[in-house]
Design a protein around this motif. Sequence first.
Motif, PDB file in Angstrom:
ATOM      1  N   THR A 232       8.812   4.542   3.129  1.00  0.00           N
ATOM      2  CA  THR A 232       8.323   5.365   1.879  1.00  0.00           C
ATOM      3  C   THR A 232       6.938   4.600   1.131  1.00  0.00           C
ATOM      4  OG1 THR A 232       9.967   3.553   0.793  1.00  0.00           O
ATOM      5  CG2 THR A 232      10.637   5.855   1.090  1.00  0.00           C
ATOM      6  N   LEU A 233       6.462   6.043   0.168  1.00  0.00           N
ATOM      7  CA  LEU A 233       5.394   5.854  -0.719  1.00  0.00           C
ATOM      8  C   LEU A 233       6.567   5.431  -2.195  1.00  0.00           C
ATOM      9  CD1 LEU A 233       3.089   7.347   0.566  1.00  0.00           C
ATOM     10  CD2 LEU A 233       2.969   5.015   0.955  1.00  0.00           C
TER      11      LEU A 233
ATOM     12  N   PHE B 226       6.341   6.348  -6.434  1.00  0.00           N
ATOM     13  CA  PHE B 226       5.364   7.540  -7.293  1.00  0.00           C
ATOM     14  C   PHE B 226       3.864   6.880  -7.577  1.00  0.00           C
ATOM     15  CE2 PHE B 226       6.395   5.000 -10.723  1.00  0.00           C
ATOM     16  CZ  PHE B 226       5.509   4.984 -11.748  1.00  0.00           C
TER      17      PHE B 226
ATOM     18  N   GLU C  21      -0.650  11.102   1.514  1.00  0.00           N
ATOM     19  CA  GLU C  21      -0.384  10.681   2.850  1.00  0.00           C
ATOM     20  C   GLU C  21      -0.692  11.838   4.166  1.00  0.00           C
ATOM     21  OE1 GLU C  21       3.261  12.657   0.689  1.00  0.00           O
ATOM     22  OE2 GLU C  21       2.964  12.269  -0.930  1.00  0.00           O
TER      23      GLU C  21
ATOM     24  N   ARG D 295       7.605   9.911  -0.439  1.00  0.00           N
ATOM     25  CA  ARG D 295       7.167   9.484  -1.528  1.00  0.00           C
ATOM     26  C   ARG D 295       8.304   9.269  -2.645  1.00  0.00           C
ATOM     27  NH1 ARG D 295       2.531   7.850  -3.600  1.00  0.00           N
ATOM     28  NH2 ARG D 295       1.099   9.170  -2.200  1.00  0.00           N
TER      29      ARG D 295
END
Length: 141
Positions: A88-89, A91, A97, A115
Amino acid sequence: MKRIVATGTFDILHPGHLFYLEESKKLGDELWVIVAREQNIKHKPLPIVPEEQRLKMIQGLRCVDHAVLGDTVDMYRPIAEIDPDIITLGFNQKFSEEKLITEMRKRNIRAEIMRIGDFSGCKFNSSTTIIDEAVKRRCEK
């Protein structure tokens, strides 16, 4: 078992960090967090809180199953060792990506990238906002 990896600097923990990690945890069974090493942070000011202390704070969060410091040479090494299903990234994380996926595939890392959205539930939802407000309040006296 579905393994999730979240990454970040996590300087001055705040509700936005907690939101990011709790939302990441909802995506799987086991949440691993990689805390950025000071020497690897090039895209923003260095954190105020030392890396070992940032790691300790992340380890203390209920939603986190495992937390480690990032690698000083190869940021993909801990990801390969953890072998997550999803990365997960946040915001506001500046990762491309597409570039991340390309680099991971070169290392045979097959994780999906997701995200996590923005958290706007309170005024102090970023380390920068907290620091700016602290400076303002302390310097005006």
